[in-house]
Design a protein around this motif. Structure first.
Motif, PDB file in Angstrom:
ATOM      1  N   MET A 170      18.252  36.953  41.890  1.00  0.00           N
ATOM      2  CA  MET A 170      17.602  36.570  40.636  1.00  0.00           C
ATOM      3  C   MET A 170      17.391  35.058  40.619  1.00  0.00           C
ATOM      4  O   MET A 170      16.324  34.568  40.272  1.00  0.00           O
ATOM      5  CB  MET A 170      18.504  37.019  39.473  1.00  0.00           C
ATOM      6  CG  MET A 170      17.920  36.689  38.096  1.00  0.00           C
ATOM      7  SD  MET A 170      16.319  37.450  37.831  1.00  0.00           S
ATOM      8  CE  MET A 170      15.580  36.288  36.707  1.00  0.00           C
ATOM      9  N   PHE A 209      13.829  33.203  40.805  1.00  0.00           N
ATOM     10  CA  PHE A 209      13.461  32.268  39.738  1.00  0.00           C
ATOM     11  C   PHE A 209      12.985  30.941  40.326  1.00  0.00           C
ATOM     12  O   PHE A 209      11.992  30.374  39.865  1.00  0.00           O
ATOM     13  CB  PHE A 209      14.668  32.045  38.827  1.00  0.00           C
ATOM     14  CG  PHE A 209      14.410  31.006  37.776  1.00  0.00           C
ATOM     15  CD1 PHE A 209      13.624  31.304  36.678  1.00  0.00           C
ATOM     16  CD2 PHE A 209      14.917  29.726  37.903  1.00  0.00           C
ATOM     17  CE1 PHE A 209      13.359  30.359  35.734  1.00  0.00           C
ATOM     18  CE2 PHE A 209      14.650  28.765  36.959  1.00  0.00           C
ATOM     19  CZ  PHE A 209      13.874  29.088  35.863  1.00  0.00           C
ATOM     20  N   LEU A 260       9.554  31.356  41.598  1.00  0.00           N
ATOM     21  CA  LEU A 260       8.605  31.389  40.478  1.00  0.00           C
ATOM     22  C   LEU A 260       8.342  29.974  39.976  1.00  0.00           C
ATOM     23  O   LEU A 260       7.193  29.578  39.756  1.00  0.00           O
ATOM     24  CB  LEU A 260       9.175  32.265  39.351  1.00  0.00           C
ATOM     25  CG  LEU A 260       8.292  32.406  38.115  1.00  0.00           C
ATOM     26  CD1 LEU A 260       7.051  33.211  38.442  1.00  0.00           C
ATOM     27  CD2 LEU A 260       9.049  33.059  36.975  1.00  0.00           C
ATOM     28  N   LEU A 301       4.789  28.025  40.048  1.00  0.00           N
ATOM     29  CA  LEU A 301       4.194  27.502  38.820  1.00  0.00           C
ATOM     30  C   LEU A 301       3.916  26.004  38.951  1.00  0.00           C
ATOM     31  O   LEU A 301       2.860  25.534  38.554  1.00  0.00           O
ATOM     32  CB  LEU A 301       5.125  27.758  37.630  1.00  0.00           C
ATOM     33  CG  LEU A 301       5.189  29.198  37.152  1.00  0.00           C
ATOM     34  CD1 LEU A 301       6.219  29.358  36.046  1.00  0.00           C
ATOM     35  CD2 LEU A 301       3.831  29.663  36.650  1.00  0.00           C
ATOM     36  N   CYS A 351       0.883  25.505  41.007  1.00  0.00           N
ATOM     37  CA  CYS A 351      -0.306  25.862  40.225  1.00  0.00           C
ATOM     38  C   CYS A 351      -0.682  24.715  39.301  1.00  0.00           C
ATOM     39  O   CYS A 351      -1.846  24.334  39.203  1.00  0.00           O
ATOM     40  CB  CYS A 351      -0.040  27.110  39.387  1.00  0.00           C
ATOM     41  SG  CYS A 351       0.051  28.603  40.346  1.00  0.00           S
ATOM     42  N   VAL A 352       0.324  24.154  38.636  1.00  0.00           N
ATOM     43  CA  VAL A 352       0.054  23.094  37.671  1.00  0.00           C
ATOM     44  C   VAL A 352      -0.436  21.832  38.370  1.00  0.00           C
ATOM     45  O   VAL A 352      -1.423  21.222  37.979  1.00  0.00           O
ATOM     46  CB  VAL A 352       1.334  22.794  36.855  1.00  0.00           C
ATOM     47  CG1 VAL A 352       1.142  21.561  36.015  1.00  0.00           C
ATOM     48  CG2 VAL A 352       1.671  23.976  35.985  1.00  0.00           C
ATOM     49  N   THR A 361      -3.928  22.501  39.941  1.00  0.00           N
ATOM     50  CA  THR A 361      -4.890  23.295  39.185  1.00  0.00           C
ATOM     51  C   THR A 361      -6.280  22.658  39.196  1.00  0.00           C
ATOM     52  O   THR A 361      -7.285  23.350  39.372  1.00  0.00           O
ATOM     53  CB  THR A 361      -4.373  23.543  37.756  1.00  0.00           C
ATOM     54  OG1 THR A 361      -5.321  24.315  37.080  1.00  0.00           O
ATOM     55  CG2 THR A 361      -4.111  22.265  36.974  1.00  0.00           C
TER      56      THR A 361
END
Lengths: 408, 128
Positions: B1, B5, B8, B12, B15-16, B19
């Motif tokens: 987990m 995490f 993830l 993210l 991506c940011v 972007t």
């Protein structure tokens, strides 16, 4: 694995939905964004200063990856591009004398609409508007008298205004003040010698985090705030916000009314799985009156998962993100408040369940509190056998016979 | 987990951070427009983006185009859905009454070639 699969499906669905259903934001909403941000800063500061000391940290940004997700509607048509909002906040205090606390706070917000969504390299095209608001101030608290006084300034700066917006000043400075005594607080925002907004709040709800009750009828008292806004040339607008605990400080109802027009602004039903407000779910209903001839209700909701928040037509985003609607918004965010070493989310009623609590329960399971005896060791004691002992027969060590090799 | 995490969070963050770069690869944020007068009996005076809410307009192509002529390429920030207005005359030398042809169109961004043809008594606009 199942969780992972369903999560990625959810993300994909949200991404698809966000592109398919898209409504534009308007130039009027973008022009009004500065005032909305300044007001939100003061409202958040009021919530964080509820205890007068402690700390707060906030960081976040909306993630809207598609250029037709939030297009701009100007008088010429719908422009493809990106609405954005980035925000950060910090508040720290120190104990300077017995019961006396001094602190500083800073709230930063950069928002607008641009042709591209580079984080640090704006496009600044003919239809962009980029604006930042910086609120800072000093805080003085007396924890014995339960009194807080804070004041500072708000700087609103425009980076770029395109040709489709009403003209705007580069830089505006506002002065704000906040005073709290017990559960009552008052705020004022001034521009030059005129007041811009005032807010009077009564946080009657008893919160365990600030030394109040953790259950009982006192926790069901409402939090009421009356805000007045000085609107140019028109009658001042008056807004009443009522927050009410419905069940164990986990389920809340919140409603905001416009007293001048005798109408609802928005109503929300909020559910926090834990009273510390680290996670939250809400369903909201916003009354839209801005569009001429339209007086309809906008239903929406949001899911706050601590590090990420998904919202669709939520009242908060409709007001604070240029009337964004018709699209699923993802906000990457994190905020945490602290008070006397306890952690909780902004506006929370109790401290977050910490690891400390879990450990106590674990120990309890193993040995009940009544038995203080140390359990008898049932294992056989370890026998240490001597190895490498050298027997000497009186002759010098050199050349002498040793019974065991490996001695020193 | 905990590991998932972290993955993830890393995804993210990428991506940011990227972007703008990623969308810049397949999203055009400006339009380069060239107009051709493909009519035989009309002169184009200008091409504007026209506001339906007021009388405001933003001139895009400010060249007079005789039949068969092509304009220069003009770059602008228009990407989206807009109302185009073509000012023209029903003559081959630009004389006579100025007429307007208004049409709502989707301007997709990138290099655009707008062909203006005559259609009956009016004009027809086609992006090619």
């Amino acid at each position: 694995m199942v969780f992972k699969k369903s999560f990625s499906t959810l993300i994909l669905t949200l991404a698809m939905a966000s592109v398919v259903f898209a409504d534009p934001v308007t130039t009027e909403d973008l022009s009004a964004g500065g005032a909305v941000t300044r007001d939100r800063h003061l409202k958040e500061i009021g919530e964080v200063l509820r205890g007068g000391r402690g700390g707060y940290f906030d960081l976040g940004m909306y993630y809207t990856p598609a250029p037709d997700q939030l297009p701009l509607r100007s008088e010429y048509g719908d422009h493809e591009g990106f609405a954005f909002r980035q925000h950060a906040a910090a508040f720290v205090t120190g104990n300077v004398a017995e019961h006396l606390h001094l602190g500083v706070l800073a709230w930063v917000d950069r928002a607008g609409w641009d042709g591209e969504d580079f984080l640090f390299y704006p496009k600044y095209n003919s239809f962009s508007l980029l604006r930042s608001v910086f609120t800072w101030g000093g805080v003085f608290s007396n924890s014995e008298a339960d009194f807080t006084l804070a004041m500072g300034m708000q700087q609103q700066n425009v980076e770029h205004v395109g040709k489709v917006y009403s003209s705007e000043q580069d830089s505006l400075t506002y002065i704000w003040g906040h005073a709290r005594w017990g559960f009552a607080s008052a705020q004022v925002s001034l521009f030059e010698d005129r007041w811009r907004s005032m807010r009077f709040a009564l946080d009657l709800e008893s919160r365990a985090i600030y030394g109040g009750k953790s259950s009982g009828w006192q926790t069901y008292l409402p939090n009421v705030a009356l805000a007045m806004y000085n609107t140019k040339g028109e009658k001042d607008s008056l807004t009443l916000t009522w927050e009410q605990n419905l069940y164990e400080q986990r389920l809340y109802a919140e409603a905001s009314f416009d007293l001048r027009e005798a109408g609802l602004n928005y109503a929300a039903l909020k559910y926090y799985p834990d009273p510390s407000r680290m996670l939250g779910f809400e369903a909201t209903c916003t009354r839209r009156r801005k569009l001429a001839g339209k007086d309809d209700l906008l239903w929406g909701g949001a899911v706050d998962l601590m590090f990420i928040r998904f919202a669709y037509n939520a009242a908060f985003d409709y007001r604070n993100f240029f009337g964004a609607k018709g699209t699923v918004l993802a906000e990457l965010k994190f905020n945490l408040a602290t008070f006397d070493g306890l952690l909780f989310g902004r506006g929370g009623a109790k401290a977050a369940p910490m690891e400390k609590n879990t450990k106590t329960i674990k120990n309890k399971d193993q040995a009940p509190e009544t038995s203080k005896t140390i359990p008898v060791q049932t294992k056989e004691p370890r026998v240490i056998e001597a190895k490498g002992v050298r027997y000497e027969d009186g002759t010098p060590a050199r050349g002498g016979r040793t019974s065991a090799r490996g001695g020193r | 987990m905990k590991k998932s995490f972290l993955y993830l969070a890393a995804t993210l963050l990428c991506c940011v951070g990227l972007t703008g770069c990623l969308s810049h690869w397949f999203v055009e944020t400006e339009s380069r427009l060239q107009v051709e007068n493909a009519t035989e009996d009309c002169t184009l005076l200008s091409v504007d983006i026209f506001s339906m809410e007021s009388d405001n307009y933003q001139r895009w192509i400010a060249e007079t185009l005789l039949p068969g002529e092509r304009s220069h390429v003009v770059q602008n920030d228009w990407v989206g859905k807009f109302t185009l207005r073509v000012n023209y005359t029903k003559s081959t030398d630009g004389s006579g009454e100025t007429l307007q042809f208004v049409k709502k169109m989707e301007v997709e961004g990138g290099s655009l070639f707008l062909k203006v043809e005559s259609e009956g008594d009016s004009l027809a606009l086609k992006f090619r």
